[in-house]
Design a protein around this motif. Structure first.
Motif, PDB file in Angstrom:
ATOM      1  N   LEU A  53      80.669  18.483  25.129  1.00 16.40           N
ATOM      2  CA  LEU A  53      81.252  18.543  23.792  1.00 16.40           C
ATOM      3  C   LEU A  53      80.234  19.025  22.772  1.00 16.40           C
ATOM      4  O   LEU A  53      79.216  18.374  22.535  1.00 16.40           O
ATOM      5  CB  LEU A  53      81.772  17.161  23.383  1.00 16.40           C
ATOM      6  CG  LEU A  53      82.810  16.502  24.306  1.00 16.40           C
ATOM      7  CD1 LEU A  53      83.277  15.189  23.695  1.00 16.40           C
ATOM      8  CD2 LEU A  53      83.976  17.432  24.566  1.00 16.40           C
ATOM      9  N   ARG A  54      80.522  20.170  22.163  1.00 13.20           N
ATOM     10  CA  ARG A  54      79.664  20.696  21.104  1.00 13.20           C
ATOM     11  C   ARG A  54      79.920  19.941  19.798  1.00 13.20           C
ATOM     12  O   ARG A  54      80.920  19.250  19.644  1.00 13.20           O
ATOM     13  CB  ARG A  54      79.946  22.179  20.860  1.00 13.20           C
ATOM     14  CG  ARG A  54      79.642  23.121  22.010  1.00 13.20           C
ATOM     15  CD  ARG A  54      79.627  24.544  21.467  1.00 13.20           C
ATOM     16  NE  ARG A  54      79.651  25.559  22.511  1.00 13.20           N
ATOM     17  CZ  ARG A  54      80.731  26.273  22.824  1.00 13.20           C
ATOM     18  NH1 ARG A  54      81.859  26.068  22.181  1.00 13.20           N
ATOM     19  NH2 ARG A  54      80.658  27.191  23.763  1.00 13.20           N
ATOM     20  N   GLY A  55      79.014  20.156  18.842  1.00 13.21           N
ATOM     21  CA  GLY A  55      79.163  19.554  17.532  1.00 13.21           C
ATOM     22  C   GLY A  55      79.972  20.437  16.601  1.00 13.21           C
ATOM     23  O   GLY A  55      80.774  21.272  17.028  1.00 13.21           O
ATOM     24  N   VAL A  56      79.768  20.279  15.311  1.00 10.93           N
ATOM     25  CA  VAL A  56      80.523  20.988  14.286  1.00 10.93           C
ATOM     26  C   VAL A  56      80.291  22.492  14.361  1.00 10.93           C
ATOM     27  O   VAL A  56      79.179  22.954  14.614  1.00 10.93           O
ATOM     28  CB  VAL A  56      80.130  20.452  12.893  1.00 10.93           C
ATOM     29  CG1 VAL A  56      80.787  21.265  11.781  1.00 10.93           C
ATOM     30  CG2 VAL A  56      80.526  18.991  12.765  1.00 10.93           C
ATOM     31  N   LEU A  57      81.355  23.258  14.171  1.00  9.39           N
ATOM     32  CA  LEU A  57      81.321  24.718  14.022  1.00  9.39           C
ATOM     33  C   LEU A  57      80.946  25.482  15.285  1.00  9.39           C
ATOM     34  O   LEU A  57      80.938  26.708  15.277  1.00  9.39           O
ATOM     35  CB  LEU A  57      80.374  25.135  12.880  1.00  9.39           C
ATOM     36  CG  LEU A  57      80.692  24.572  11.496  1.00  9.39           C
ATOM     37  CD1 LEU A  57      79.644  25.061  10.497  1.00  9.39           C
ATOM     38  CD2 LEU A  57      82.093  24.976  11.050  1.00  9.39           C
ATOM     39  N   ASN A  58      80.615  24.795  16.357  1.00 13.29           N
ATOM     40  CA  ASN A  58      80.308  25.447  17.636  1.00 13.29           C
ATOM     41  C   ASN A  58      79.069  26.348  17.599  1.00 13.29           C
ATOM     42  O   ASN A  58      78.880  27.176  18.487  1.00 13.29           O
ATOM     43  CB  ASN A  58      81.498  26.300  18.114  1.00 13.29           C
ATOM     44  CG  ASN A  58      82.615  25.468  18.688  1.00 13.29           C
ATOM     45  OD1 ASN A  58      82.394  24.372  19.177  1.00 13.29           O
ATOM     46  ND2 ASN A  58      83.830  25.986  18.615  1.00 13.29           N
ATOM     47  N   VAL A  80      83.213  23.463  28.514  1.00 14.80           N
ATOM     48  CA  VAL A  80      82.451  23.348  27.272  1.00 14.80           C
ATOM     49  C   VAL A  80      83.430  23.546  26.122  1.00 14.80           C
ATOM     50  O   VAL A  80      84.138  24.553  26.074  1.00 14.80           O
ATOM     51  CB  VAL A  80      81.321  24.389  27.194  1.00 14.80           C
ATOM     52  CG1 VAL A  80      80.500  24.181  25.929  1.00 14.80           C
ATOM     53  CG2 VAL A  80      80.428  24.322  28.423  1.00 14.80           C
ATOM     54  N   ALA A  81      83.500  22.582  25.203  1.00 15.45           N
ATOM     55  CA  ALA A  81      84.476  22.653  24.118  1.00 15.45           C
ATOM     56  C   ALA A  81      83.943  21.957  22.878  1.00 15.45           C
ATOM     57  O   ALA A  81      82.960  21.209  22.935  1.00 15.45           O
ATOM     58  CB  ALA A  81      85.797  22.016  24.556  1.00 15.45           C
ATOM     59  N   ASN A  82      84.608  22.189  21.756  1.00 13.42           N
ATOM     60  CA  ASN A  82      84.269  21.512  20.513  1.00 13.42           C
ATOM     61  C   ASN A  82      84.682  20.047  20.590  1.00 13.42           C
ATOM     62  O   ASN A  82      85.653  19.697  21.256  1.00 13.42           O
ATOM     63  CB  ASN A  82      84.964  22.195  19.337  1.00 13.42           C
ATOM     64  CG  ASN A  82      84.557  21.595  18.006  1.00 13.42           C
ATOM     65  OD1 ASN A  82      85.236  20.713  17.481  1.00 13.42           O
ATOM     66  ND2 ASN A  82      83.449  22.054  17.469  1.00 13.42           N
ATOM     67  N   TYR A  83      83.951  19.187  19.902  1.00  7.80           N
ATOM     68  CA  TYR A  83      84.203  17.745  19.982  1.00  7.80           C
ATOM     69  C   TYR A  83      85.581  17.344  19.470  1.00  7.80           C
ATOM     70  O   TYR A  83      86.123  16.303  19.866  1.00  7.80           O
ATOM     71  CB  TYR A  83      83.131  16.988  19.210  1.00  7.80           C
ATOM     72  CG  TYR A  83      83.329  16.957  17.713  1.00  7.80           C
ATOM     73  CD1 TYR A  83      83.831  15.830  17.070  1.00  7.80           C
ATOM     74  CD2 TYR A  83      83.029  18.067  16.932  1.00  7.80           C
ATOM     75  CE1 TYR A  83      84.019  15.810  15.696  1.00  7.80           C
ATOM     76  CE2 TYR A  83      83.203  18.051  15.575  1.00  7.80           C
ATOM     77  CZ  TYR A  83      83.701  16.927  14.957  1.00  7.80           C
ATOM     78  OH  TYR A  83      83.883  16.907  13.603  1.00  7.80           O
ATOM     79  N   HIS A 110      76.658  16.610  22.170  1.00 10.86           N
ATOM     80  CA  HIS A 110      75.547  16.753  21.236  1.00 10.86           C
ATOM     81  C   HIS A 110      76.053  16.565  19.811  1.00 10.86           C
ATOM     82  O   HIS A 110      77.121  17.054  19.450  1.00 10.86           O
ATOM     83  CB  HIS A 110      74.910  18.140  21.360  1.00 10.86           C
ATOM     84  CG  HIS A 110      73.914  18.452  20.281  1.00 10.86           C
ATOM     85  ND1 HIS A 110      74.024  19.543  19.439  1.00 10.86           N
ATOM     86  CD2 HIS A 110      72.783  17.792  19.894  1.00 10.86           C
ATOM     87  CE1 HIS A 110      73.019  19.553  18.585  1.00 10.86           C
ATOM     88  NE2 HIS A 110      72.247  18.502  18.840  1.00 10.86           N
ATOM     89  N   SER A 111      75.297  15.811  19.000  1.00 13.95           N
ATOM     90  CA  SER A 111      75.604  15.605  17.592  1.00 13.95           C
ATOM     91  C   SER A 111      76.983  14.967  17.444  1.00 13.95           C
ATOM     92  O   SER A 111      77.212  13.876  17.963  1.00 13.95           O
ATOM     93  CB  SER A 111      75.497  16.934  16.838  1.00 13.95           C
ATOM     94  OG  SER A 111      75.542  16.726  15.451  1.00 13.95           O
TER      95      SER A 111
END
Length: 242
Positions: A53-58, A80-83, A110-111
């Motif tokens: 899970l990525r953080g804000v705005l990728n 892999v995707a946005n949170y 992350h984040s």
């Protein structure tokens, strides 16, 4: 004539030696069949799904893409995707688990992606799909754990915005809070650090193939030694900066 016969005999011996050498080289060049151990390892990776899970705005968590590529090279299934998509991803993971296509669910964030992990763990537990391993990389808010997870590793930067993860009475599993600020990690680089990427992949390999995985380093400071920040869920962290 005797001399010619001697040459003929010796030539024959050399030809036989050359033939044997050629056969040996040919056999060495043939591909070696996979050993049972390699087959078992491949099967374990093939039934494991890792969600990153990525953080804000990728744009601030691109180190997760590197981790995902390395895991795919080992045969893992990777998403892999946005949170913000953590809830739908949990539903997808639970469906795969119930169908038998996935036997091991692993989460990495992350984040803001790390902030979402406890919510995703709890949702998967309610859906009957326990998480084998979850790894948070510097959550932007203090979070708390409920539900079942084999192991939860929270890498955080104590001298930045990072926070240790707390347990609730409903939590079942192993929790490690590890302050990596002491080894020079920072919020925007923790996911891109080669050291941290190796730690993450080592922990994933350990729970998938067996082994000790990440050994906690310096212990996190006691929660009461720091000013507590209010726990927030991933839903309320949607506007958080990465």
């Amino acid at each position: 004539m005797g001399f010619v016969d001697l040459i003929h005999v010796r030539s024959g011996r050399w030809l036989r030696l050359l033939r044997r050498t050629a056969v040996a080289i040919l056999l060495l060049a043939l591909p070696v069949a996979a050993s049972p151990g390699n087959a078992t390892t491949s099967a374990a990776a093939g039934t494991t799904h890792v969600y990153l899970l990525r953080g804000v705005l990728n744009i601030f968590s691109l180190g997760l893409d590197d981790i995902g590529a390395k895991l795919q090279a080992q045969g893992f299934n990777v998403t892999v995707a946005n949170y913000l998509s953590w809830s739908s991803l949990a539903d997808e993971a639970a469906a795969e688990y119930r169908s038998g296509r996935t036997r091991t669910i692993i989460l990495v964030g992350h984040s803001s992606g790390a902030t979402a992990l406890p919510d995703m763990v709890a949702r998967l537990d309610r859906l009957g799909a326990p998480v084998k391993l979850a790894i948070g990389l510097d959550s932007v808010f203090r979070t708390s754990l409920a539900g079942r997870v084999g192991r939860y590793i929270n890498f955080y930067v104590a001298n930045g915005n990072g926070e240790p993860v707390a347990k609730t009475g409903q939590f079942r599993g192993e929790l490690d809070n590890i302050d990596v600020g002491r080894i020079g990690m920072a919020h925007l680089t923790i996911d891109k650090s080669e050291i941290m990427q190796r730690k993450v992949i080592s922990a994933i390999d350990a729970v998938t193939f067996g082994g000790s995985g990440v050994t906690p380093g310096a212990q996190a400071p006691r929660p009461e030694a720091r000013a507590a920040k209010p726990a927030r869920s991933a839903a309320r962290a949607a506007t958080a900066h990465n």
